[in-house]
Design a protein around this motif. Structure first.
Motif, PDB file in Angstrom:
ATOM      1  N   THR A 228       2.826   2.093   5.681  1.00  0.00           N
ATOM      2  CA  THR A 228       3.035   1.222   6.836  1.00  0.00           C
ATOM      3  C   THR A 228       3.356  -0.188   6.337  1.00  0.00           C
ATOM      4  O   THR A 228       2.556  -0.803   5.635  1.00  0.00           O
ATOM      5  CB  THR A 228       1.792   1.176   7.732  1.00  0.00           C
ATOM      6  N   ILE A 229       4.541  -0.680   6.695  1.00  0.00           N
ATOM      7  CA  ILE A 229       4.952  -2.013   6.273  1.00  0.00           C
ATOM      8  C   ILE A 229       4.619  -3.012   7.368  1.00  0.00           C
ATOM      9  O   ILE A 229       4.880  -2.771   8.550  1.00  0.00           O
ATOM     10  CB  ILE A 229       6.461  -2.049   5.964  1.00  0.00           C
ATOM     11  N   SER A 230       4.067  -4.139   6.959  1.00  0.00           N
ATOM     12  CA  SER A 230       3.721  -5.202   7.896  1.00  0.00           C
ATOM     13  C   SER A 230       4.370  -6.498   7.452  1.00  0.00           C
ATOM     14  O   SER A 230       4.501  -6.774   6.251  1.00  0.00           O
ATOM     15  CB  SER A 230       2.203  -5.394   7.985  1.00  0.00           C
ATOM     16  N   TRP A 231       4.801  -7.289   8.428  1.00  0.00           N
ATOM     17  CA  TRP A 231       5.306  -8.629   8.171  1.00  0.00           C
ATOM     18  C   TRP A 231       4.143  -9.600   8.216  1.00  0.00           C
ATOM     19  O   TRP A 231       3.271  -9.517   9.093  1.00  0.00           O
ATOM     20  CB  TRP A 231       6.366  -8.980   9.209  1.00  0.00           C
ATOM     21  N   ILE A 232       4.100 -10.530   7.254  1.00  0.00           N
ATOM     22  CA  ILE A 232       2.991 -11.476   7.166  1.00  0.00           C
ATOM     23  C   ILE A 232       3.406 -12.798   7.797  1.00  0.00           C
ATOM     24  O   ILE A 232       4.360 -13.445   7.354  1.00  0.00           O
ATOM     25  CB  ILE A 232       2.562 -11.706   5.707  1.00  0.00           C
ATOM     26  N   ASP A 233       2.699 -13.204   8.843  1.00  0.00           N
ATOM     27  CA  ASP A 233       2.896 -14.515   9.446  1.00  0.00           C
ATOM     28  C   ASP A 233       2.145 -15.532   8.581  1.00  0.00           C
ATOM     29  O   ASP A 233       0.912 -15.561   8.573  1.00  0.00           O
ATOM     30  CB  ASP A 233       2.357 -14.526  10.882  1.00  0.00           C
ATOM     31  N   VAL A 234       2.885 -16.367   7.852  1.00  0.00           N
ATOM     32  CA  VAL A 234       2.261 -17.280   6.902  1.00  0.00           C
ATOM     33  C   VAL A 234       1.396 -18.317   7.607  1.00  0.00           C
ATOM     34  O   VAL A 234       0.357 -18.743   7.082  1.00  0.00           O
ATOM     35  CB  VAL A 234       3.347 -17.965   6.045  1.00  0.00           C
ATOM     36  N   CYS A 235       1.786 -18.732   8.801  1.00  0.00           N
ATOM     37  CA  CYS A 235       1.035 -19.769   9.514  1.00  0.00           C
ATOM     38  C   CYS A 235      -0.334 -19.273   9.967  1.00  0.00           C
ATOM     39  O   CYS A 235      -1.353 -19.953   9.799  1.00  0.00           O
ATOM     40  CB  CYS A 235       1.838 -20.272  10.706  1.00  0.00           C
ATOM     41  N   SER A 243       6.878  -1.335  10.545  1.00  0.00           N
ATOM     42  CA  SER A 243       7.407   0.018  10.441  1.00  0.00           C
ATOM     43  C   SER A 243       6.333   1.016  10.853  1.00  0.00           C
ATOM     44  O   SER A 243       5.138   0.707  10.812  1.00  0.00           O
ATOM     45  CB  SER A 243       7.848   0.314   8.999  1.00  0.00           C
ATOM     46  N   PRO A 244       6.734   2.218  11.250  1.00  0.00           N
ATOM     47  CA  PRO A 244       5.738   3.270  11.473  1.00  0.00           C
ATOM     48  C   PRO A 244       5.180   3.738  10.131  1.00  0.00           C
ATOM     49  O   PRO A 244       5.788   3.485   9.076  1.00  0.00           O
ATOM     50  CB  PRO A 244       6.553   4.385  12.144  1.00  0.00           C
ATOM     51  N   PRO A 245       4.033   4.404  10.119  1.00  0.00           N
ATOM     52  CA  PRO A 245       3.516   4.945   8.860  1.00  0.00           C
ATOM     53  C   PRO A 245       4.505   5.925   8.250  1.00  0.00           C
ATOM     54  O   PRO A 245       5.158   6.694   8.948  1.00  0.00           O
ATOM     55  CB  PRO A 245       2.215   5.638   9.275  1.00  0.00           C
ATOM     56  N   LEU A 246       4.611   5.856   6.944  1.00  0.00           N
ATOM     57  CA  LEU A 246       5.504   6.773   6.237  1.00  0.00           C
ATOM     58  C   LEU A 246       4.890   8.162   6.129  1.00  0.00           C
ATOM     59  O   LEU A 246       5.597   9.178   6.121  1.00  0.00           O
ATOM     60  CB  LEU A 246       5.804   6.221   4.846  1.00  0.00           C
ATOM     61  N   CYS A 247       3.570   8.191   6.013  1.00  0.00           N
ATOM     62  CA  CYS A 247       2.822   9.447   5.882  1.00  0.00           C
ATOM     63  C   CYS A 247       3.226  10.210   4.621  1.00  0.00           C
ATOM     64  O   CYS A 247       3.105  11.432   4.552  1.00  0.00           O
ATOM     65  CB  CYS A 247       3.013  10.340   7.113  1.00  0.00           C
ATOM     66  N   GLY A 248       3.747   9.493   3.635  1.00  0.00           N
ATOM     67  CA  GLY A 248       4.010  10.126   2.350  1.00  0.00           C
ATOM     68  C   GLY A 248       2.709  10.406   1.633  1.00  0.00           C
ATOM     69  O   GLY A 248       1.722   9.682   1.780  1.00  0.00           O
ATOM     70  N   LEU A 249       2.702  11.448   0.854  1.00  0.00           N
ATOM     71  CA  LEU A 249       1.471  11.886   0.205  1.00  0.00           C
ATOM     72  C   LEU A 249       1.351  11.390  -1.225  1.00  0.00           C
ATOM     73  O   LEU A 249       0.509  11.858  -1.983  1.00  0.00           O
ATOM     74  CB  LEU A 249       1.398  13.420   0.235  1.00  0.00           C
ATOM     75  N   GLY A 250       2.206  10.438  -1.616  1.00  0.00           N
ATOM     76  CA  GLY A 250       2.166   9.925  -2.974  1.00  0.00           C
ATOM     77  C   GLY A 250       0.952   9.055  -3.226  1.00  0.00           C
ATOM     78  O   GLY A 250       0.251   8.626  -2.307  1.00  0.00           O
ATOM     79  N   VAL A 295      12.173   8.809  -2.225  1.00  0.00           N
ATOM     80  CA  VAL A 295      12.682   7.521  -1.774  1.00  0.00           C
ATOM     81  C   VAL A 295      12.944   7.581  -0.276  1.00  0.00           C
ATOM     82  O   VAL A 295      13.536   8.552   0.222  1.00  0.00           O
ATOM     83  CB  VAL A 295      13.976   7.140  -2.528  1.00  0.00           C
ATOM     84  N   TYR A 296      12.523   6.538   0.435  1.00  0.00           N
ATOM     85  CA  TYR A 296      12.725   6.433   1.874  1.00  0.00           C
ATOM     86  C   TYR A 296      13.339   5.079   2.196  1.00  0.00           C
ATOM     87  O   TYR A 296      13.002   4.056   1.591  1.00  0.00           O
ATOM     88  CB  TYR A 296      11.401   6.584   2.626  1.00  0.00           C
ATOM     89  N   LYS A 297      14.240   5.080   3.157  1.00  0.00           N
ATOM     90  CA  LYS A 297      14.865   3.848   3.621  1.00  0.00           C
ATOM     91  C   LYS A 297      14.435   3.568   5.048  1.00  0.00           C
ATOM     92  O   LYS A 297      14.382   4.479   5.882  1.00  0.00           O
ATOM     93  CB  LYS A 297      16.394   3.987   3.554  1.00  0.00           C
ATOM     94  N   LEU A 298      14.127   2.319   5.315  1.00  0.00           N
ATOM     95  CA  LEU A 298      13.703   1.939   6.650  1.00  0.00           C
ATOM     96  C   LEU A 298      14.916   1.648   7.523  1.00  0.00           C
ATOM     97  O   LEU A 298      15.714   0.755   7.227  1.00  0.00           O
ATOM     98  CB  LEU A 298      12.796   0.711   6.595  1.00  0.00           C
ATOM     99  N   ASP A 299      15.077   2.425   8.586  1.00  0.00           N
ATOM    100  CA  ASP A 299      16.109   2.166   9.588  1.00  0.00           C
ATOM    101  C   ASP A 299      15.532   1.156  10.568  1.00  0.00           C
ATOM    102  O   ASP A 299      14.759   1.505  11.475  1.00  0.00           O
ATOM    103  CB  ASP A 299      16.483   3.471  10.306  1.00  0.00           C
ATOM    104  N   GLU A 300      15.890  -0.123  10.386  1.00  0.00           N
ATOM    105  CA  GLU A 300      15.295  -1.187  11.191  1.00  0.00           C
ATOM    106  C   GLU A 300      15.718  -1.091  12.656  1.00  0.00           C
ATOM    107  O   GLU A 300      14.953  -1.455  13.554  1.00  0.00           O
ATOM    108  CB  GLU A 300      15.676  -2.543  10.622  1.00  0.00           C
ATOM    109  N   GLU A 301      16.922  -0.608  12.916  1.00  0.00           N
ATOM    110  CA  GLU A 301      17.402  -0.545  14.290  1.00  0.00           C
ATOM    111  C   GLU A 301      16.606   0.470  15.114  1.00  0.00           C
ATOM    112  O   GLU A 301      16.238   0.213  16.266  1.00  0.00           O
ATOM    113  CB  GLU A 301      18.890  -0.182  14.309  1.00  0.00           C
TER     114      GLU A 301
END
Length: 367
Positions: A228-235, A243-250, A295-301
């Motif tokens: 799960t990727i999160s954007w960090i609000d620096v302020c 992103s949704p969880p990848l649920c990869g088992l690595g 390898v997984y690519k995030l489809d942002e759209e």
């Protein structure tokens, strides 16, 4: 179109404006090396821009001095002017491919040459007259900055407490007061520090399972072990799910930017007789622990993950301090659709075509 342009005839008032668009140190250095007029048109950097190593407090043992060092990975490409140089003699004369080099910078010591993958410090090559140093004129080459990496260095047994450090922004025109840094501790915690702080601040004390952090399109992003990727609000130091969880088992997730898109490399550790037979470079007299990658690519759209079967010409490099992507067609010794990494023993290459691991024999011609 074949006429050469005399850049020295540009109006003088344009030179400072052009120089201000150079956002990395090597471009500023090359610009100022052209002639005296270019050199006097812009300063080397702001007086209070970041200078490394930066002294920062240790996350646990605050009485110990630690330093954030900076390294830069460059693509060195030959030109007509470099065809007779010592460096060009390391490759076939007909080759137009370049090399990757990693340079550790310090205001107090000479530049150090590192392996782009393992971060191992390399010895300076011997020249023909057996002197200790070889002179490269970088004006004879095309020099492209690929990325920067940062290491929290301290020569004690506590140095391993920080796994990954990212620092942004960092350019010749950035005030050090405007820079912030995030780190991943070995145990998976996420830390934050800005100029003037006396210690790392813990971010998100509910999740201690972060694997990687990256600067992507000018923003900080972090992934946990579930992908799960999160954007960090620096302020506010709040994390916004991106992103949704990848649920990869690595066992470990690596963040890589390639051609303007964000990828996750899911790293597995497997042990089996079949994997041992299909891979090279392992000792048969002990249990084989073999790394595999997806390898997984995030489809942002659409906000979903895409399973990537081929990287085409791209090669992904997972180094100790940073991850990045390069075009294999531009480099000597690299293959497309491959992942380069360091395991416990050495530098290896994982081929996504046949899922085989092989030892790397030729990465940097200076080794």
């Amino acid at each position: 179109m074949d006429d050469k342009v005399d850049w020295s005839q540009l109006p003088i008032e344009l030179w400072p404006k052009i120089g201000k668009y150079l956002d990395n140190h090597i471009d500023v250095l090359r610009f100022r090396s052209v002639c005296e007029s270019f050199r006097s048109s812009i300063p080397p950097s702001l007086p209070n821009s970041p200078s490394f190593p930066l002294q920062i407090p240790h996350p646990i043992h605050t009485s110990l001095n630690t330093h954030l060092t900076q390294s830069t990975i460059y693509l060195i490409e030959p030109t007509g002017a470099s065809s007779t140089s010592n460096l060009a003699s390391l490759a076939p004369s007909s080759s137009s491919k370049g090399w990757l080099i990693k340079v550790q910078e310090s205001k107090n010591q000479p530049l150090s040459l590192l392996s782009p993958i393992s971060d191992r410090k390399l010895s300076y090559p011997q020249s023909n007259n057996n002197t200790a140093f070889k002179l490269w004129n970088l004006l004879d080459y095309r020099v492209v900055e690929i990325c920067k990496s940062y290491t929290n260095e301290m020569i004690t047994r506590f140095a391993s407490s920080v796994r990954k450090v990212v620092f942004y922004p960092n350019s010749p025109w950035t005030n050090v007061e405007d820079c912030v840094s995030f780190c991943i501790f070995q145990e998976g915690k996420l830390g934050f520090m800005k100029h003037g702080d006396q210690n790392w601040k813990l971010v998100d004390d509910k999740n201690f399972y972060y694997d990687d952090v990256i600067v992507f399109k000018g923003q900080f992003y972090v992934t946990d072990k579930w992908g799960t990727i999160s954007w960090i609000d620096v302020c506010s130091l709040k994390l916004i799910q991106f992103s949704p969880p990848l649920c990869g088992l690595g066992n470990k997730k690596h963040l890589v930017e390639s051609c303007g898109s964000l990828y996750v490399v899911d790293r597995y550790y497997e042990s089996s007789e079949n994997m041992r037979r299909n891979n090279v470079g392992r000792h048969r007299d002990r249990e084989a622990v073999v790394e595999c990658f997806k390898v997984y690519k995030l489809d942002e759209e659409w906000g979903k993950w895409v399973d990537v079967k081929s990287l085409r010409d791209r090669a992904f490099i997972l180094s100790n301090s940073c991850n990045f992507s390069v075009s294999a067609e531009d480099l000597i010794g690299y293959k497309g659709n491959c992942i380069y990494f360091r395991d416990t023993f050495d530098i290896r290459m994982y081929n996504l075509d046949d899922h085989r691991i092989s030892m790397v024999d030729f990465i940097l011609p200076l080794t």
